[in-house]
Motif scaffolding. Structure first.
Motif, PDB file in Angstrom:
ATOM      1  N   GLY A  67     123.160  -1.049 129.272  1.00 38.91           N
ATOM      2  CA  GLY A  67     122.221  -1.493 128.713  1.00 38.91           C
ATOM      3  C   GLY A  67     122.314   0.057 127.505  1.00 38.91           C
ATOM      4  O   GLY A  67     121.952  -0.740 126.486  1.00 38.91           O
ATOM      5  N   PHE A  68     123.457   0.968 127.414  1.00 40.81           N
ATOM      6  CA  PHE A  68     123.677   2.027 126.336  1.00 40.81           C
ATOM      7  C   PHE A  68     124.174   1.135 125.244  1.00 40.81           C
ATOM      8  O   PHE A  68     124.813   1.729 124.084  1.00 40.81           O
ATOM      9  N   LEU A  69     125.338   0.418 125.560  1.00 37.04           N
ATOM     10  CA  LEU A  69     126.468  -0.632 125.249  1.00 37.04           C
ATOM     11  C   LEU A  69     125.705  -1.781 124.043  1.00 37.04           C
ATOM     12  O   LEU A  69     125.805  -1.707 123.237  1.00 37.04           O
ATOM     13  N   ILE A  70     124.645  -2.553 125.373  1.00 40.55           N
ATOM     14  CA  ILE A  70     124.357  -3.715 124.528  1.00 40.55           C
ATOM     15  C   ILE A  70     123.369  -3.600 123.534  1.00 40.55           C
ATOM     16  O   ILE A  70     123.035  -4.277 122.609  1.00 40.55           O
ATOM     17  N   ILE A  71     122.332  -3.065 123.938  1.00 38.51           N
ATOM     18  CA  ILE A  71     120.757  -2.673 122.859  1.00 38.51           C
ATOM     19  C   ILE A  71     121.731  -2.069 121.311  1.00 38.51           C
ATOM     20  O   ILE A  71     121.009  -2.783 120.723  1.00 38.51           O
ATOM     21  N   PRO A  72     122.550  -1.251 121.145  1.00 31.36           N
ATOM     22  CA  PRO A  72     123.051  -1.086 120.017  1.00 31.36           C
ATOM     23  C   PRO A  72     123.271  -2.404 119.303  1.00 31.36           C
ATOM     24  O   PRO A  72     123.357  -2.947 118.775  1.00 31.36           O
ATOM     25  N   VAL A  73     123.758  -3.536 120.445  1.00 29.83           N
ATOM     26  CA  VAL A  73     124.542  -4.895 120.308  1.00 29.83           C
ATOM     27  C   VAL A  73     123.781  -5.521 119.368  1.00 29.83           C
ATOM     28  O   VAL A  73     123.390  -6.125 118.147  1.00 29.83           O
ATOM     29  N   LEU A  74     122.689  -5.600 120.046  1.00 30.48           N
ATOM     30  CA  LEU A  74     121.132  -6.598 120.355  1.00 30.48           C
ATOM     31  C   LEU A  74     120.480  -5.729 118.968  1.00 30.48           C
ATOM     32  O   LEU A  74     119.982  -6.547 118.099  1.00 30.48           O
ATOM     33  N   VAL A  75     120.582  -4.757 118.634  1.00 30.36           N
ATOM     34  CA  VAL A  75     119.867  -4.545 117.760  1.00 30.36           C
ATOM     35  C   VAL A  75     120.404  -4.382 116.409  1.00 30.36           C
ATOM     36  O   VAL A  75     119.791  -4.290 115.302  1.00 30.36           O
ATOM     37  N   LEU A  76     121.436  -3.720 116.618  1.00 31.14           N
ATOM     38  CA  LEU A  76     121.820  -3.430 115.018  1.00 31.14           C
ATOM     39  C   LEU A  76     123.139  -4.479 114.719  1.00 31.14           C
ATOM     40  O   LEU A  76     122.807  -4.677 113.335  1.00 31.14           O
ATOM     41  N   LEU A  77     123.619  -5.600 114.967  1.00 29.64           N
ATOM     42  CA  LEU A  77     124.101  -6.606 115.206  1.00 29.64           C
ATOM     43  C   LEU A  77     123.295  -7.982 114.914  1.00 29.64           C
ATOM     44  O   LEU A  77     123.105  -8.677 113.665  1.00 29.64           O
ATOM     45  N   VAL A  78     122.659  -7.667 116.310  1.00 29.19           N
ATOM     46  CA  VAL A  78     121.946  -9.466 116.147  1.00 29.19           C
ATOM     47  C   VAL A  78     120.401  -8.926 115.566  1.00 29.19           C
ATOM     48  O   VAL A  78     119.763 -10.330 115.795  1.00 29.19           O
ATOM     49  N   LYS A  79     119.748  -7.845 115.298  1.00 28.33           N
ATOM     50  CA  LYS A  79     118.504  -7.789 114.599  1.00 28.33           C
ATOM     51  C   LYS A  79     117.515  -8.125 115.594  1.00 28.33           C
ATOM     52  O   LYS A  79     116.186  -8.121 115.012  1.00 28.33           O
ATOM     53  N   LEU A  80     117.449  -7.778 116.731  1.00 25.53           N
ATOM     54  CA  LEU A  80     116.554  -8.375 118.027  1.00 25.53           C
ATOM     55  C   LEU A  80     115.483  -6.730 117.577  1.00 25.53           C
ATOM     56  O   LEU A  80     115.708  -5.634 117.575  1.00 25.53           O
ATOM     57  N   PRO A  81     114.093  -7.094 117.242  1.00 26.55           N
ATOM     58  CA  PRO A  81     113.279  -5.913 117.147  1.00 26.55           C
ATOM     59  C   PRO A  81     113.611  -4.951 118.632  1.00 26.55           C
ATOM     60  O   PRO A  81     114.262  -5.375 119.621  1.00 26.55           O
ATOM     61  N   MET A  82     113.807  -3.454 118.274  1.00 25.18           N
ATOM     62  CA  MET A  82     114.106  -2.230 119.328  1.00 25.18           C
ATOM     63  C   MET A  82     112.752  -3.108 121.321  1.00 25.18           C
ATOM     64  O   MET A  82     113.640  -3.160 121.609  1.00 25.18           O
ATOM     65  N   LYS A  83     111.474  -3.531 120.548  1.00 21.93           N
ATOM     66  CA  LYS A  83     111.310  -3.473 122.206  1.00 21.93           C
ATOM     67  C   LYS A  83     111.528  -4.846 122.835  1.00 21.93           C
ATOM     68  O   LYS A  83     111.833  -4.906 123.824  1.00 21.93           O
ATOM     69  N   LYS A  84     112.328  -6.583 122.275  1.00 12.36           N
ATOM     70  CA  LYS A  84     112.350  -7.054 122.418  1.00 12.36           C
ATOM     71  C   LYS A  84     113.636  -6.455 123.238  1.00 12.36           C
ATOM     72  O   LYS A  84     114.762  -6.555 123.776  1.00 12.36           O
ATOM     73  N   ALA A  85     114.527  -5.745 122.081  1.00 11.51           N
ATOM     74  CA  ALA A  85     115.959  -5.868 123.170  1.00 11.51           C
ATOM     75  C   ALA A  85     115.890  -4.491 124.295  1.00 11.51           C
ATOM     76  O   ALA A  85     117.146  -5.202 124.791  1.00 11.51           O
TER      77      ALA A  85
END
Length: 268
Positions: A170-188
């Motif tokens: 999760g500590f690797l997936i969340i940065p990818v979703l937030v920074l690269l995919v631009k998914l909002p934090m709560k949804k990430a």
């Protein structure tokens, strides 16, 4: 029960709390707890960690699903290649890693040591990201980028890495979703829990038959972790995400340095 084991079970509760608050990071605690407090070998530790984190994350994913926070489109595109990669890593790559990799000047790099050092490196990268990366303002107004090649590639890379070291990622997936995919934090966070749950349990299934599992111990530890995730979800209403993220980042950094020093120190 020894004091060190009591600390280990308290750590199980903390794993759940962290997952409930952050949507990831539980395995950062699970691997050192199993390895250093319960004296379980790093290879077996990675198996136990996948089960505990996967089962606990499933509980969080169900709660997030009820709130409509999971982006299933991203989850499936990202997760399917990750599932395949983590299964292959657990089923075929980890078993063929030799017990002794290299020996230089009397220092022997073993399989167990290499797994823990790789884990420490991933922790170091994640901790620096959490400490120094600021949250985006008005993030919900930023359009999500459905970059499919990026998500597939990220899923494969994270799947292999997390499969080898036995973490949910999760500590690797969340940065990818937030920074690269631009998914909002709560949804990430919610989408990460869903991915972690499936990926970890699939990775765990790759170990069945390769390792003797203490189901009594693993069940007790997992139930305590699940209780922690309910506590974490409750506490999330009172804790600011940015402050929590940075505090946890410093904790992860200290853990990474400690693991590195312990593993290298054992060879000196």
């Amino acid at each position: 029960m020894e004091t060190i084991h009591i600390l280990g079970y308290l750590g199980a509760l903390a794993i759940g709390v962290v997952l409930g608050l952050m949507g990831g990071g539980g395995s950062i605690m699970a691997v050192p707890i199993f390895t250093y407090l319960f004296q379980i070998s790093p290879v077996a530790t990675t198996t136990y960690s996948l089960f505990v984190v996967g089962t606990s994350a499933s509980v969080g994913a169900v709660k997030s699903f009820k709130k409509g926070l999971i982006d299933f489109k991203i989850a499936l595109v990202f997760a399917i290649p990750a599932f395949v990669a983590v299964y292959i890593a657990r089923r075929f790559i980890v078993p063929i890693i030799p017990e002794k990799l290299i020996s230089v000047g009397g220092v022997v790099l073993t399989r167990n040591m290499s797994i823990m050092l790789l884990f420490a490196i991933l922790m170091l990268v994640a901790s620096l990201s959490m400490i120094f990366k600021k949250e985006r303002a008005v993030e919900d107004k930023i359009m999500t980028l459905y970059n499919y090649p990026l998500m597939v590639g990220g899923g494969i890379i994270i799947g292999v890495l997390t499969g080898i070291v036995g973490i949910g990622g999760g500590f690797l997936i969340i940065p990818v979703l937030v920074l690269l995919v631009k998914l909002p934090m709560k949804k990430a966070v919610a989408t990460s829990l869903f991915i972690i749950a499936l990926k970890s349990l699939i990775g765990f299934s790759g170990d069945l038959g390769n390792l003797e599992i203490n189901w009594t111990f693993l069940s007790v530890f997992t139930l305590i972790s699940i209780a922690g995730i309910f506590l974490g979800v409750y506490l999330s209403s009172f804790v600011k995400c940015e402050r929590l993220k940075r505090s946890f980042g410093w904790f992860v950094l200290i853990m990474a340095i400690s693991i590195f020093c312990k593993e290298v120190g054992n060879q000196l």
